[in-house]
Design a protein around this motif. Sequence first.
Motif, PDB file in Angstrom:
ATOM      1  N   TYR A  25       0.725  -1.236  -0.044  1.00 39.46           N
ATOM      2  CA  TYR A  25       0.034  -0.054   0.090  1.00 39.46           C
ATOM      3  C   TYR A  25       0.835   1.175   0.060  1.00 39.46           C
ATOM      4  CZ  TYR A  25      -3.296   3.599   1.516  1.00 39.46           C
ATOM      5  OH  TYR A  25      -4.195   4.578   1.773  1.00 39.46           O
ATOM      6  N   ASP A  88      -9.800  -0.844   1.329  1.00 39.61           N
ATOM      7  CA  ASP A  88      -9.657  -1.375   3.010  1.00 39.61           C
ATOM      8  C   ASP A  88      -8.429  -0.948   3.496  1.00 39.61           C
ATOM      9  OD1 ASP A  88     -11.917  -2.790   2.363  1.00 39.61           O
ATOM     10  OD2 ASP A  88     -10.761  -4.697   1.416  1.00 39.61           O
ATOM     11  N   GLU A  89      -7.352  -0.721   2.741  1.00 40.59           N
ATOM     12  CA  GLU A  89      -6.146  -0.021   3.425  1.00 40.59           C
ATOM     13  C   GLU A  89      -6.468   1.466   3.816  1.00 40.59           C
ATOM     14  OE1 GLU A  89      -6.083  -1.808   0.162  1.00 40.59           O
ATOM     15  OE2 GLU A  89      -4.344  -2.722   0.026  1.00 40.59           O
ATOM     16  N   ALA A  91      -9.192   2.632   4.557  1.00 34.25           N
ATOM     17  CA  ALA A  91      -9.898   2.757   5.802  1.00 34.25           C
ATOM     18  C   ALA A  91      -9.149   2.379   7.383  1.00 34.25           C
ATOM     19  CB  ALA A  91     -10.942   1.954   5.513  1.00 34.25           C
ATOM     20  N   GLU A  92      -8.103   1.485   6.845  1.00 34.08           N
ATOM     21  CA  GLU A  92      -7.317   0.990   8.266  1.00 34.08           C
ATOM     22  C   GLU A  92      -6.381   2.121   8.358  1.00 34.08           C
ATOM     23  OE1 GLU A  92      -5.804  -1.084  11.229  1.00 34.08           O
ATOM     24  OE2 GLU A  92      -7.614  -1.630  10.025  1.00 34.08           O
ATOM     25  N   ARG A  95      -8.258   4.603  10.673  1.00 35.36           N
ATOM     26  CA  ARG A  95      -8.430   4.367  11.890  1.00 35.36           C
ATOM     27  C   ARG A  95      -7.604   4.942  12.843  1.00 35.36           C
ATOM     28  NH1 ARG A  95     -12.520   0.527  11.742  1.00 35.36           N
ATOM     29  NH2 ARG A  95     -12.707  -0.447   9.695  1.00 35.36           N
ATOM     30  N   HIS A  96      -6.257   5.267  12.437  1.00 40.29           N
ATOM     31  CA  HIS A  96      -5.257   5.879  13.276  1.00 40.29           C
ATOM     32  C   HIS A  96      -4.750   7.336  13.050  1.00 40.29           C
ATOM     33  CE1 HIS A  96      -4.819   1.549  14.096  1.00 40.29           C
ATOM     34  NE2 HIS A  96      -4.658   1.227  12.965  1.00 40.29           N
ATOM     35  N   ASN A 136     -16.269   4.673   8.902  1.00 39.73           N
ATOM     36  CA  ASN A 136     -15.514   4.060  10.203  1.00 39.73           C
ATOM     37  C   ASN A 136     -16.076   4.051  11.412  1.00 39.73           C
ATOM     38  OD1 ASN A 136     -13.584   2.758   8.353  1.00 39.73           O
ATOM     39  ND2 ASN A 136     -11.775   4.509   8.986  1.00 39.73           N
ATOM     40  N   ASP A 240      -0.587   9.467   5.793  1.00 39.66           N
ATOM     41  CA  ASP A 240      -1.663   9.743   6.742  1.00 39.66           C
ATOM     42  C   ASP A 240      -2.509  10.857   6.445  1.00 39.66           C
ATOM     43  OD1 ASP A 240      -1.107   7.628   8.192  1.00 39.66           O
ATOM     44  OD2 ASP A 240       0.710   8.652   9.251  1.00 39.66           O
TER      45      ASP A 240
END
Length: 299
Positions: A25, A88-89, A91-92, A95-96, A136, A240
């Motif tokens: 990614y 998917d990547e 969204a992950e 999350r941070h 999310n 990010d």
Amino acid sequence: MALNKDRIEDAFLRLMIGAVSRVPYRARVRIFGWLTGYVIAPLAGFITKGVKNLQLIFPEMPRAEARAIARRVAVNFGKTTIENYSKDELAEVLRHCRIDGPGLAAFHTALAQGRGVMIASGHIGNYETLRVAIHNMGHPVAALYRPATNPYFNEHYKTTMESLTGPAFEQGRKGVLAFVRHVREGGVAAMLFDVRAARYGDIAFFGLPAPTSPFPAEIALKTGALLLPIFTHRCENGIDHEVYFDTPIAPSAPEAMMQELSHRLEAQIRRFPDQWLWIHDRWGNAEARANRTARSKEA
């Protein structure tokens, strides 16, 4: 002939996306950003267009500086494109990431009360990350979009948007009615308001007239929804993101509400000038229209 050209362009894009999708990614995002900024954008004339718009707004800016900003804009756009095909990547990652701002509490309060939320944003950072971040949180987000001129690209463009966060409604009578219904029923919807909408009146944007659709304000007023500006920007590491929930827009006349939204976006662009889409045609013949307006006032 045009359809053949559309097929070729779409096939080339699908080939590029398919090739880089095999790469991890973070490397994928950086590679596609580089390809867009240094190969696709120059060939498509996007760098030239970005320089023209930057110097329209900042006439004192040296051409070399404007060109460097336009290049970074194109790189950001490339990263945004491949991120949105890597849901998917993405969204992950979100999350941070940092998600805050004075409008976050108002957002949660509105939904707790069963009130719809009309999100208004612009083409800054990865503008789709706000929808992914809210998804999310457990809230589907509807989108209203303008179909791409390439019908083959538009087919998977719509599918990609829907796979990110929820329904995507095409601009037009049927799509707008469904979009409004979603908000009226207490849903969350998002719309990018900084596209050149030639059929509507002008709103001042960086001091120049910019044709702007009043839909976000009108939908909020019609449905009683919270009108909430949310803006995103890419962090220094290039991967990010931060999502900023700005203060809600108070109900008033639609034009005044849209003007306030434009001021909010302008403030974000001044903070992150290389993350807004200077390569799109926001003002059109703004200078000529501004001169005509000034002459009519003098007459």
